[in-house]
Scaffold this motif. Structure first.
Motif, PDB file in Angstrom:
ATOM      1  N   PHE A  37     -54.962 -84.071  13.616  1.00  0.00           N
ATOM      2  CA  PHE A  37     -56.186 -83.275  13.552  1.00  0.00           C
ATOM      3  C   PHE A  37     -57.353 -84.030  12.924  1.00  0.00           C
ATOM      4  O   PHE A  37     -57.158 -84.841  12.024  1.00  0.00           O
ATOM      5  N   THR A  38     -58.576 -83.696  13.382  1.00  0.00           N
ATOM      6  CA  THR A  38     -59.775 -84.176  12.703  1.00  0.00           C
ATOM      7  C   THR A  38     -59.865 -83.480  11.345  1.00  0.00           C
ATOM      8  O   THR A  38     -59.270 -82.415  11.138  1.00  0.00           O
ATOM      9  N   ARG A  39     -60.622 -84.044  10.411  1.00  0.00           N
ATOM     10  CA  ARG A  39     -60.728 -83.435   9.074  1.00  0.00           C
ATOM     11  C   ARG A  39     -61.355 -82.044   9.126  1.00  0.00           C
ATOM     12  O   ARG A  39     -61.065 -81.192   8.304  1.00  0.00           O
ATOM     13  N   ASP A  40     -62.242 -81.811  10.111  1.00  0.00           N
ATOM     14  CA  ASP A  40     -62.936 -80.518  10.214  1.00  0.00           C
ATOM     15  C   ASP A  40     -62.367 -79.643  11.330  1.00  0.00           C
ATOM     16  O   ASP A  40     -63.032 -78.733  11.819  1.00  0.00           O
ATOM     17  N   ALA A  41     -61.135 -79.907  11.705  1.00  0.00           N
ATOM     18  CA  ALA A  41     -60.508 -79.174  12.805  1.00  0.00           C
ATOM     19  C   ALA A  41     -60.356 -77.693  12.484  1.00  0.00           C
ATOM     20  O   ALA A  41     -60.335 -77.291  11.314  1.00  0.00           O
ATOM     21  N   THR A  42     -60.228 -76.889  13.560  1.00  0.00           N
ATOM     22  CA  THR A  42     -59.906 -75.473  13.404  1.00  0.00           C
ATOM     23  C   THR A  42     -58.699 -75.142  14.268  1.00  0.00           C
ATOM     24  O   THR A  42     -58.528 -75.699  15.355  1.00  0.00           O
ATOM     25  N   VAL A  43     -57.872 -74.239  13.746  1.00  0.00           N
ATOM     26  CA  VAL A  43     -56.726 -73.716  14.480  1.00  0.00           C
ATOM     27  C   VAL A  43     -56.842 -72.192  14.464  1.00  0.00           C
ATOM     28  O   VAL A  43     -57.055 -71.604  13.404  1.00  0.00           O
ATOM     29  N   THR A  44     -56.724 -71.580  15.641  1.00  0.00           N
ATOM     30  CA  THR A  44     -56.688 -70.127  15.734  1.00  0.00           C
ATOM     31  C   THR A  44     -55.312 -69.736  16.249  1.00  0.00           C
ATOM     32  O   THR A  44     -54.885 -70.199  17.303  1.00  0.00           O
ATOM     33  N   ASP A  45     -54.628 -68.906  15.458  1.00  0.00           N
ATOM     34  CA  ASP A  45     -53.274 -68.470  15.803  1.00  0.00           C
ATOM     35  C   ASP A  45     -53.080 -67.052  15.287  1.00  0.00           C
ATOM     36  O   ASP A  45     -53.423 -66.762  14.136  1.00  0.00           O
ATOM     37  N   ASP A  46     -52.565 -66.194  16.126  1.00  0.00           N
ATOM     38  CA  ASP A  46     -52.228 -64.836  15.732  1.00  0.00           C
ATOM     39  C   ASP A  46     -53.427 -64.101  15.130  1.00  0.00           C
ATOM     40  O   ASP A  46     -53.301 -63.369  14.153  1.00  0.00           O
TER      41      ASP A  46
END
Length: 119
Positions: A37-46
């Motif tokens: 991941f990039t340092r400013d990444a986002t993950v959307t889950d549930d």
């Protein structure tokens, strides 16, 4: 042809970064998974979004222990050089017992900038 429609690809042609993340996630190797991941990444889950590597690392650690399940990569798609999707079939002790999840990736500089996981 540039209609930005996803087209099927073989899972073994997914970019190395995505393959590294998926393999590490499957084996609960949070330390390796976070390197994709990039340092400013986002993950959307549930329904929740996790921003930055610290929050993503906590999400990875929790998701690895919350339920016991098997995960099988059943398909892959590419929309363009930065957008990929991987479909996984999960079976386990979570509500419902089985689900097909779509992992939608956006890449930047050969790292995952955004990941959205949804049925």
């Amino acid at each position: 042809m540039h209609d930005n429609q996803p087209h099927a690809i073989t899972p073994d042609t997914l970019p190395e970064t995505i393959t590294r993340y998926l393999k590490a996630h499957r084996t609960h190797d949070t330390a390796t998974a976070i390197t994709a991941f990039t340092r400013d990444a986002t993950v959307t889950d549930d329904g929740a979004t996790y921003e930055g590597t610290a929050a993503i690392e906590q999400w990875l650690s929790r998701s690895a222990t919350e339920f016991t399940y098997t995960i099988e990569l059943t398909g892959a798609q590419q929309t363009d050089a930065a957008h990929y999707a991987a479909t996984h079939h999960l079976e386990g002790n979570f509500p419902g017992g089985t689900i097909d999840l779509h992992y939608r990736f956006t890449l930047r500089d050969h790292l995952i900038e955004r990941l959205v996981i949804a049925p």
